[in-house]
Design a protein around this motif. Structure first.
Motif, PDB file in Angstrom:
ATOM      1  N   UNK A   1     -30.333 -13.528  24.654  1.00 38.59           N
ATOM      2  CA  UNK A   1     -29.020 -14.097  24.338  1.00 38.59           C
ATOM      3  C   UNK A   1     -27.900 -13.182  24.831  1.00 38.59           C
TER       4      UNK A   1
ATOM      5  N   UNK B   1     -18.567 -15.962  33.666  1.00 34.69           N
ATOM      6  CA  UNK B   1     -18.275 -17.307  34.171  1.00 34.69           C
ATOM      7  C   UNK B   1     -16.936 -17.833  33.675  1.00 34.69           C
TER       8      UNK B   1
ATOM      9  N   UNK C   1     -16.131 -20.009  21.272  1.00 36.27           N
ATOM     10  CA  UNK C   1     -16.520 -21.010  22.270  1.00 36.27           C
ATOM     11  C   UNK C   1     -15.898 -20.663  23.609  1.00 36.27           C
ATOM     12  N   UNK C   2     -16.648 -20.893  24.693  1.00 34.94           N
ATOM     13  CA  UNK C   2     -16.057 -20.679  26.019  1.00 34.94           C
ATOM     14  C   UNK C   2     -16.511 -21.766  26.975  1.00 34.94           C
ATOM     15  N   UNK C   3     -15.738 -21.963  28.010  1.00 33.15           N
ATOM     16  CA  UNK C   3     -16.062 -22.925  29.063  1.00 33.15           C
ATOM     17  C   UNK C   3     -16.214 -22.156  30.367  1.00 33.15           C
ATOM     18  N   UNK C   4     -17.266 -22.447  31.113  1.00 31.38           N
ATOM     19  CA  UNK C   4     -17.446 -21.793  32.402  1.00 31.38           C
ATOM     20  C   UNK C   4     -16.339 -22.231  33.359  1.00 31.38           C
TER      21      UNK C   4
ATOM     22  N   UNK D   1     -21.422 -24.322  36.775  1.00 31.66           N
ATOM     23  CA  UNK D   1     -22.418 -24.214  35.705  1.00 31.66           C
ATOM     24  C   UNK D   1     -22.134 -25.249  34.624  1.00 31.66           C
TER      25      UNK D   1
ATOM     26  N   UNK E   1     -24.850 -23.948  25.927  1.00 31.40           N
ATOM     27  CA  UNK E   1     -25.558 -22.724  25.554  1.00 31.40           C
ATOM     28  C   UNK E   1     -25.179 -22.352  24.128  1.00 31.40           C
TER      29      UNK E   1
ATOM     30  N   UNK F   1     -25.821 -19.408  21.188  1.00 35.78           N
ATOM     31  CA  UNK F   1     -26.400 -18.098  20.896  1.00 35.78           C
ATOM     32  C   UNK F   1     -25.915 -17.573  19.552  1.00 35.78           C
ATOM     33  N   UNK F   2     -26.572 -16.512  19.093  1.00 37.62           N
ATOM     34  CA  UNK F   2     -26.243 -15.896  17.803  1.00 37.62           C
ATOM     35  C   UNK F   2     -27.381 -16.054  16.818  1.00 37.62           C
TER      36      UNK F   2
ATOM     37  N   UNK G   1     -24.384 -29.579  18.015  1.00 37.15           N
ATOM     38  CA  UNK G   1     -24.532 -30.849  18.746  1.00 37.15           C
ATOM     39  C   UNK G   1     -23.646 -31.939  18.152  1.00 37.15           C
TER      40      UNK G   1
ATOM     41  N   UNK H   1     -19.904 -25.658  31.771  1.00 36.05           N
ATOM     42  CA  UNK H   1     -20.816 -25.226  30.711  1.00 36.05           C
ATOM     43  C   UNK H   1     -20.042 -24.832  29.462  1.00 36.05           C
TER      44      UNK H   1
ATOM     45  N   UNK I   1     -20.333 -22.801  25.980  1.00 39.92           N
ATOM     46  CA  UNK I   1     -21.130 -21.796  25.272  1.00 39.92           C
ATOM     47  C   UNK I   1     -20.508 -21.598  23.892  1.00 39.92           C
ATOM     48  N   UNK I   2     -21.343 -21.744  22.854  1.00 44.60           N
ATOM     49  CA  UNK I   2     -20.901 -21.443  21.483  1.00 44.60           C
ATOM     50  C   UNK I   2     -21.715 -20.251  20.994  1.00 44.60           C
ATOM     51  N   UNK I   3     -21.028 -19.215  20.558  1.00 43.07           N
ATOM     52  CA  UNK I   3     -21.696 -17.999  20.090  1.00 43.07           C
ATOM     53  C   UNK I   3     -21.139 -17.627  18.716  1.00 43.07           C
TER      54      UNK I   3
END
Ligand SMILES: [Ca+2]
Ligand SMILES: [Ca+2]
Ligand SMILES: [Ca+2]
Ligand SMILES: [Ca+2]
Ligand SMILES: [Ca+2]
Ligand SMILES: [Ca+2]
Ligand SMILES: [Ca+2]
Ligand SMILES: [Ca+2]
Ligand SMILES: [Ca+2]
Ligand SMILES: [Ca+2]
Ligand SMILES: [Ca+2]
Ligand SMILES: [Ca+2]
Lengths: 201, 201, 201, 201, 201, 201
Positions: free
Chosen positions: D55, D65, F31-34, F40, F44, F46-47, F58, F82, F84-86
C-alpha cells in the motif's frame, strides 16, 4: 475391441497412462477448438486437474506456440479459437507431469486433423524445448496398457531401465518405443495426413 | 558427456545450481517465445515455482525491459510474444532468489539467439539494477556442478569467502568467475553471436 | 400434472436427475441469453455449483462451440450474448458431473428455440467429444423420475447393468433410452422445431 | 566506502532504514521503468512485500500521479511504461509503512533522472497528500545508518522526541533533517539536475 | 408513519422481508445506476452479502437482461451504466435466496422510473425464467411486516400452506398476494408510470 | 491549533471519528485524483481497510456517480482519472460503515475544489440513496472530537438519543448537527466555493 478405438476416432484425443492408488489406468486427453464464429478465445482446462498437470497443459501449448510452425501446424488457431483440454472422468482428481506427451499429442492431432493411432498409448513429461523427461510407475502403466488391449507404448528413453520390472509375458505383446524428443512421439502416434484431413473439432 | 550439452544446444536454456534437501543439484531454466502468428502475449511461469522464484523471473524480465536496449537485445519481442519460463522437473517445488542470474541469462540467450555455453553453470540473486547479490549453499552447488561435468561456474563476488569451504580437489577442476553485475554474467555465459544466429524459440 | 410441464414450457430448461443425501431428486437446469441490446457477454453460473459441476457447464459450452455448427445451432450467440446457467434451488449446494447431458440439452434448447419435452428426464456425464459417460445412483434417480410423474428417462449406455437394481413396477412405467452420444440425447429430448420457433430467452 | 554509494549511482535507487528482529538495517528501494518499446504497462512490486508495504508503494505512486506535474516530473511515463519497485534481498519478507518516503524518492529520482545522494538515508510514512507521518524504531534505524557509513538522515518531524534515545556519539556524526512534507524529502535527497540528466532506467 | 415510505420515495428501492437470529425484519434493497457521463460500467454488490445472495442479484440481472425488453424496460442501460445493488445496514452479514423478488423489483423500479409502493413488502426466490420459488420463515416475516406498518405482502404461491401459522389478528390487517411469476410481483409492487417518470438514480 | 487545520488545508481531506479498542479517535480520509496525463484509471483503496469499510468507499463513489450531476460536481472525472482513497495511519487496520459520510465528503471536496471546514468532524453510515444511517460509539467519538479541538460535529439524526450519554461539559463546547441526508453533510462541511477554486488533487 479396445475402448481407445472409439475414443480416438476423431482428431484431438490421445490415450495416456496413469498411476492410481490401486495400479495403473488408461486415460484419454481430449482437446477441442471453439468454432471461429463463436469468437471465444483463451484456454480452458477441466477434469479436476491439479497444479502440476495444469502446468503440463501450459507447457504443451507453449511448445506448440513456439515450435508449431516448424511442425507445419496451423498455430494461428491457438490464439483465434478457444482451446479446451479435458481429461475424463470429470469427478476424479488427477495430477502429475506425466501426461505431458499425451496433451501435446492431443493438441497436435487436433491442429493437424490427423487422428491418433488407436493402438498407441503414451506417458512422459515434456520440457519447454520438447525433451521427454522420465516418469514413474512404468510397470503399472504398461500392465494397464496391456489390459486395455493397446499394443504400442511410447516411453521416455530415460525410463529404459524400468522395463526390467515389467513381466516378460506383457512386454512380449507390446511394442515399446523409447523417445527423447516429443517430435518422435508425434511421428509415432499420429496417423498419416490424408488429403481430406481437416480440423474437425 | 554432461547433460548440459544436450540441454543448452538451443538458445533459451541456461544451467543453474540449486540446493536441495540432500545436497546440491543442477537445474535447467528454459525460456520460449510464442510464435508471433499465435498472437499470444503475457508471461507464463511453470515448474512449481514458489513466490520468491516467481519474483526472480519478474525481476529478470524488468531488468531486460529497462536495460535490454543498451544490451542490443530485441526487447520489443517481450511484449508482442508470450514469454514462458519453465524449470523442470515439473513436479518438484522450487523456490528462492538464486536462480536470478540463470533466468536472466536464459532470456538474454533466447532474445539474442546466442546459445549458453554448455560448460557454464551459474548461481546468484539479481537486483532490479542488475547487481548480483550473494546466495547460500556455495559448497553444495560447486560440488554439484563438478559432479555434473561442468567446468565453469559464475558466482556472486560477495560469495568469495565461501570458496574456502569448497574442497581443493574440486576447485582445481573448476574455473570460478566472481561477478557483481549481470552484464558480466551474460558476457561470460553466452556463446558469441554468429552471422546465422536468429531467434529460434 | 408434473411440475416439469410448467418448468420446461419455455426453451432453455431441461429436467435432470440427482442423488441427494436422502435419495434421488429432480432438478431443473435453466439457461438464458442476455438481450443483445444489453451488450453483456461472458458466462454466469449460479445455484451454488461445486467445482466439478462448473466444469460440466464449461464442457457443455465447449462441446456446442466446437460442434454446434454441425448441429445447426446459432453458435455465434454464444459469444455475443451473456450465457447464464442456473440450477435452483439457489441455496442448495450441488456438485458432480452427471448433469452434463442436462446442461448441454438446456443450452441446445435455448439456442434452437425448441423446448425440452416435458415428460423427459436425463442424467449422464458428457465428455468434450460428446460421449455420454456413466454416472452413479441409477436406482434412486429412476425412482425420483417416477415419483415426479416423468415417463421417459435418458441414461448412459454404460449404465445399462444398473437397471437390474430398479424395481420392475417402476421400470414398467418408464421408457428408458440408453445413449452413448450427446447427439442422441438432443434428438430424443428436444421438441421438433416449429416454423415459429425462435430464441425466446 | 559505504555500499550506498555503489547502489545509488544510478537514478531510481534510494536508501531506507528498517527495523528487523535483531536491530536496525539499511535497505535499498529500486525502481525501474520498462522501455517504451516493450509496450509493457502496469505496476510490479517484488521483494516479498507485505500488505502495508504494498500500500505504501501505491500511495507513493498516487502522490506522484496527482502532484507530479507540480513537481515538474514527467508523470505521463507512469502510465505508458511498466513501473517495477523492488526491495532486495529477494527472500526476506518486509512490511510496514515506513518505507513510504524511500519509495517516493526512488520513483522521483527515476522520473527526474536525478540520482539520490549516496550519503542520505531516510524513513517515514507518507500520506496521500504528501505529509510525512511518524514511524517506529528511530534509535535502531539511526544506529544502522551510522554503522553503514551514511551521514545524513531524513526523519519525520513528529519523531523529534525519539532523538533523545539515540547515543550522543552517533548523533554527533549524523546530520538529521526533520521533515513534514515529502517535497522537503525530495529537495534534500535528490542530486541537482544536470543538463545531461535523463531517464536512464 | 412506516420507515418504508421515506425509503421507497425514490425509484430503485424495494422493501424485503428477512429472517434474523431473533425473528423477522424488514430490509431495503437499494439500486442505482452510474451517470452515463462517468463512463463507469459493471456490477457492484455491497452490504456484506453472502454467496447465495450475490447469486440472487446475478439472477435478477440476467432475468431483466433476457426478458427486460418484453417488460418494456430500457435494458440497454444495464450495460452502459454501472449497476450498484446495496442492502443496508452495511455491517450486517446477509445471505439466502429469498431477496430475489426484492432485488428484481428494485432494479425494475430503477429502470422504469416507477417507485415501489411504500405499503408493499415482499419475499421469494426467483429462478432464471422468472418463477417465484418458496422460501422459509413466513410467520416471522409477516409479523415483521406488520410491526413495520406495512399492509401488503407478496408471497410465493408455494408458501400458501405456511399462512396457517400466522396469527389471525395479523393476517386480518395484511393483504397477502400469492405469486408464482415475478411479472406478477412487478405488476403489484410498482406504482403506475406517470408521464413525468424518468430514471432518477 | 488542532491537527485538522493542517490536514484539511487542501481539498480532498475530511475529518472523521472512530472508535478504537481504548476509546474514540479522530481519523482523516484522504482522496486524490490521478493527473489526466498519467492515463491511470480505476479505484485504489489503502489504509488496511476491512471489507465493510471498502464497501463504504464503493457506496460513496456510486452515490456521487448517480447523484453527482445534481450536486453540480464534475462526475466525468470519476472515470477518466484514478481515484485513490487512503486513511492513515497506514499500518492500523480499520473497519466498519461509519466513515461513509467522511468518505463522501472527502470525495465531494476533491471534485468541487472546496476544502472541508477544519473545525468539522463527522460520523455516519451512508446508504446508496444518500440517507445517513445511525452508528455506534457516539459518546467516545464526541469526546475524541472535543479532545482534538474540533468544535462542530455532524451526527446521524437517528443517533439523537445517544447524546444523553455525552457529558454536558463536552456538549456545551460542541455544535452538533443532526443529519439524515448526505446532502446536508456536504452543505455543512464544505467551505464555500470561491472563484479560484479548482481541482487541486
Ligand atoms: Ca499442488
Ligand atoms: Ca484412431
Ligand atoms: Ca512464499
Ligand atoms: Ca551450448
Ligand atoms: Ca471440489
Ligand atoms: Ca415442454
Ligand atoms: Ca497484512
Ligand atoms: Ca549517488
Ligand atoms: Ca456460502
Ligand atoms: Ca413509494
Ligand atoms: Ca469482514
Ligand atoms: Ca480547511
Amino acid at each position: 475391441k479396445p475402448e481407445s478405438g472409439e475414443r480416438t476416432s476423431v482428431p484431438g484425443v490421445a490415450t495416456g497412462l496413469a498411476v492410481t492408488g490401486i495400479g495403473g489406468d488408461v486415460l484419454f486427453v481430449e482437446a477441442s477448438l471453439a468454432d471461429k464464429e463463436t469468437g471465444h478465445t483463451g484456454v480452458t482446462l477441466t477434469g479436476q486437474l491439479g497444479d502440476v498437470m495444469k502446468e503440463s497443459a501450459q507447457i504443451a501449448l507453449s511448445y506448440l506456440r513456439s515450435r508449431g510452425a516448424e511442425l507445419e501446424l496451423p498455430v494461428g488457431d491457438l490464439s483465434e479459437r478457444n482451446i479446451h483440454i479435458h481429461v475424463p472422468a470429470g469427478a476424479v482428481p488427477k495430477d502429475g507431469p506425466s501426461a505431458g506427451v499425451t496433451m501435446t499429442t492431443a493438441l497436435a492431432s487436433l491442429l493437424s486433423g490427423r487422428p491418433v493411432r488407436s493402438e498407441v498409448a503414451m506417458t512422459g513429461e515434456v520440457s519447454l524445448t520438447g525433451r521427454v523427461l522420465p516418469i514413474g510407475g512404468v510397470k503399472q502403466k504398461l500392465l494397464a496398457a496391456h489390459r486395455a488391449g493397446l499394443t504400442t507404448v511410447l516411453l521416455p528413453k530415460r525410463n529404459e531401465p524400468d522395463l526390467e520390472d515389467v513381466p516378460e509375458t506383457v512386454l512380449k505383446e507390446l511394442t515399446v518405443h523409447l523417445v527423447s524428443d516429443v517430435r518422435d512421439v508425434l511421428g509415432l502416434a499420429l496417423e498419416p495426413a490424408t488429403s481430406t484431413a481437416a480440423i474437425a473439432a
